[in-house]
Design a protein around this motif. Structure first.
Motif, mmCIF file in Angstrom:
data_model
loop_
_atom_site.group_PDB
_atom_site.id
_atom_site.type_symbol
_atom_site.label_atom_id
_atom_site.label_comp_id
_atom_site.label_asym_id
_atom_site.label_seq_id
_atom_site.Cartn_x
_atom_site.Cartn_y
_atom_site.Cartn_z
ATOM 1 N N GLY A 289 2.663 -17.727 -17.523
ATOM 2 C CA GLY A 289 2.953 -16.529 -16.706
ATOM 3 C C GLY A 289 3.099 -16.566 -15.324
ATOM 4 N N PHE A 290 3.369 -17.862 -14.832
ATOM 5 C CA PHE A 290 3.643 -18.053 -13.035
ATOM 6 C C PHE A 290 2.203 -17.678 -12.845
ATOM 7 C CE2 PHE A 290 8.255 -18.159 -14.484
ATOM 8 C CZ PHE A 290 8.520 -18.885 -13.533
ATOM 9 N N ASP A 291 1.091 -17.864 -13.393
ATOM 10 C CA ASP A 291 -0.127 -17.497 -12.707
ATOM 11 C C ASP A 291 -1.094 -18.404 -12.285
ATOM 12 O OD1 ASP A 291 -0.542 -18.059 -15.427
ATOM 13 O OD2 ASP A 291 -1.681 -16.258 -16.126
ATOM 14 N N ASP B 76 2.246 -14.563 -5.938
ATOM 15 C CA ASP B 76 2.813 -13.372 -6.595
ATOM 16 C C ASP B 76 2.096 -13.082 -7.685
ATOM 17 O OD1 ASP B 76 4.449 -11.052 -7.042
ATOM 18 O OD2 ASP B 76 6.065 -12.332 -8.073
ATOM 19 N N PRO B 77 0.703 -12.748 -7.679
ATOM 20 C CA PRO B 77 -0.189 -12.312 -8.734
ATOM 21 C C PRO B 77 0.190 -11.376 -9.323
ATOM 22 C CG PRO B 77 -1.471 -12.080 -6.647
ATOM 23 C CD PRO B 77 -0.077 -12.676 -6.316
ATOM 24 N N SER C 119 12.917 -17.447 -7.820
ATOM 25 C CA SER C 119 13.427 -18.093 -6.920
ATOM 26 C C SER C 119 12.605 -17.819 -5.347
ATOM 27 C CB SER C 119 14.955 -17.779 -6.411
ATOM 28 O OG SER C 119 15.078 -16.846 -6.374
ATOM 29 N N ASP C 120 11.977 -16.478 -5.476
ATOM 30 C CA ASP C 120 11.408 -15.722 -4.441
ATOM 31 C C ASP C 120 9.826 -16.544 -4.314
ATOM 32 O OD1 ASP C 120 13.370 -14.573 -3.100
ATOM 33 O OD2 ASP C 120 12.851 -12.793 -4.060
ATOM 34 N N LYS C 121 9.294 -16.752 -5.587
ATOM 35 C CA LYS C 121 7.953 -17.399 -5.857
ATOM 36 C C LYS C 121 8.053 -18.864 -5.246
ATOM 37 C CE LYS C 121 7.263 -15.128 -10.370
ATOM 38 N NZ LYS C 121 6.356 -14.023 -10.017
ATOM 39 N N PHE C 122 9.470 -19.476 -5.662
ATOM 40 C CA PHE C 122 9.676 -20.871 -4.957
ATOM 41 C C PHE C 122 9.790 -20.599 -3.378
ATOM 42 C CE2 PHE C 122 12.737 -23.968 -4.138
ATOM 43 C CZ PHE C 122 12.320 -25.280 -4.648
ATOM 44 N N SER C 123 10.371 -19.644 -2.857
ATOM 45 C CA SER C 123 10.363 -19.624 -1.521
ATOM 46 C C SER C 123 8.832 -19.400 -0.728
ATOM 47 C CB SER C 123 11.111 -18.620 -0.994
ATOM 48 O OG SER C 123 10.971 -18.275 0.469
ATOM 49 N N VAL D 179 -0.554 -10.971 1.214
ATOM 50 C CA VAL D 179 -1.047 -9.682 1.599
ATOM 51 C C VAL D 179 -0.003 -8.907 2.274
ATOM 52 C CG1 VAL D 179 -2.924 -8.122 2.202
ATOM 53 C CG2 VAL D 179 -3.210 -10.368 0.996
ATOM 54 N N LYS D 180 0.464 -7.929 1.983
ATOM 55 C CA LYS D 180 1.333 -6.938 2.571
ATOM 56 C C LYS D 180 0.597 -6.537 3.885
ATOM 57 C CE LYS D 180 2.790 -2.991 1.091
ATOM 58 N NZ LYS D 180 3.477 -1.905 0.272
ATOM 59 N N ILE D 181 1.286 -6.542 4.962
ATOM 60 C CA ILE D 181 0.830 -5.946 6.104
ATOM 61 C C ILE D 181 1.154 -4.603 6.526
ATOM 62 C CG2 ILE D 181 0.855 -6.516 8.598
ATOM 63 C CD1 ILE D 181 1.618 -9.600 8.236
ATOM 64 N N ASP D 182 0.126 -3.790 6.391
ATOM 65 C CA ASP D 182 0.616 -2.466 6.654
ATOM 66 C C ASP D 182 -0.673 -1.660 7.319
ATOM 67 O OD1 ASP D 182 -1.354 -1.999 4.512
ATOM 68 O OD2 ASP D 182 0.163 -1.566 3.021
ATOM 69 N N GLU D 183 -1.010 -0.671 7.515
ATOM 70 C CA GLU D 183 -1.895 0.274 8.083
ATOM 71 C C GLU D 183 -3.240 -0.084 7.396
ATOM 72 O OE1 GLU D 183 2.013 1.534 9.558
ATOM 73 O OE2 GLU D 183 0.985 1.430 7.388
#
Length: 260
Positions: free
Chosen positions: A160-162, A182-183, A190-194, A245-249
């Motif tokens: 599972g690409f995990d 990308d858990p 292709s974005d996991k590849f990037s 990790v997404k950067i947000d508030e």
């Protein structure tokens, strides 16, 4: 004649932009330029892709004199061996020396992104590497992207690409780091590849003697960012959480504490 018209149209857009700049941004930028005219003190170097949709200075809200920005197809960091004995002279090596050895910046950041055309190309030919290259872009990607290809094969082999991946030292020679790509399974392969490619670049900084010394003395740190250009979101790789990790508030303070 058609080509000439296209060229004039393209240049016309550039000229229009310059006029708009003169009428809107130039006065404010002149003030910024004057502040750093006698002694700019850049704080970091960003190495990003040449993709026209990646606007690193706007994403980071950098002002003149704050950052060095280096761009190449696929945001690749060539191994220092490529430049030994003057066999190959590349802008990346010169930029790293200028920024980190001469100007003593404190941080280097590699920025990858979604729908990266360079990475999409390398991803599409990953099983055809014995075939002749079709041009200089493929040559560049095949040569400098070998580590990315090897890491992706490991990830692809898991159901599972995990699979947990281990990357060679980034901040210090002895410090390999682990990563889960990308858990939440939000992105296409292709974005996991990037994302893998962005992390794979970090190890090459340690191949440069003038960077390795500063890294091992904790005078310099390296990080990886990745941006989803369609959603406008920016992610930072957390060495503690072992993933992007997404950067947000809600995450800013935690991520900031992970920076020197």
């Amino acid at each position: 004649m058609v080509a000439a018209n296209i060229a004039r149209k393209g240049m016309g857009r550039i000229l229009d932009g310059i006029i708009k700049y003169r009428q809107t941004l130039r006065p404010a930028l002149l003030e910024e330029f004057q502040k750093v005219a006698t002694g700019p003190s850049p704080e970091g170097l960003l190495l990003t892709c040449v993709d026209s949709r990646v606007v690193a200075s706007r994403i980071t809200q950098a002002v003149p004199g704050q950052l060095f920005i280096v761009r190449n197809p696929g945001n690749l960091v060539p191994h220092h061996n490529c430049f030994r004995n003057n066999v190959t002279v590349g802008g990346e090596c010169g930029a790293l020396e200028l920024a980190c050895s001469i100007n003593k910046v404190q941080v280097i950041v590699v920025i990858g992104h979604s729908d990266c055309k360079a990475m999409n190309l390398l991803y599409s030919i990953r099983n055809e590497l014995k075939s002749p290259s079709k041009g200089p872009l493929e040559d560049w990607l095949r040569f400098h992207g070998r580590g990315t290809l090897e890491q992706f094969k490991k990830l692809e082999s898991s159901s599972g690409f995990d699979r947990k991946l281990v990357f060679a030292g980034a901040q210090h020679s002895e410090d390999d780091f682990e990563a889960y790509i990308d858990p939440r399974n939000e992105f296409k392969p292709s974005d996991k590849f990037s994302q893998i490619n962005t992390l794979e670049q970090l190890k090459n900084f340690l191949t440069y003697p003038f960077l390795k010394e500063r890294l091992n003395r904790n005078e310099l740190e390296v990080h990886a960012l990745w941006t989803d250009i369609y959603k406008g979101e920016v992610y930072m790789f957390s060495f503690q959480e072992k993933t992007f990790v997404k950067i947000d508030e809600s995450t800013y303070k935690t991520l900031a504490l992970q920076c020197v």
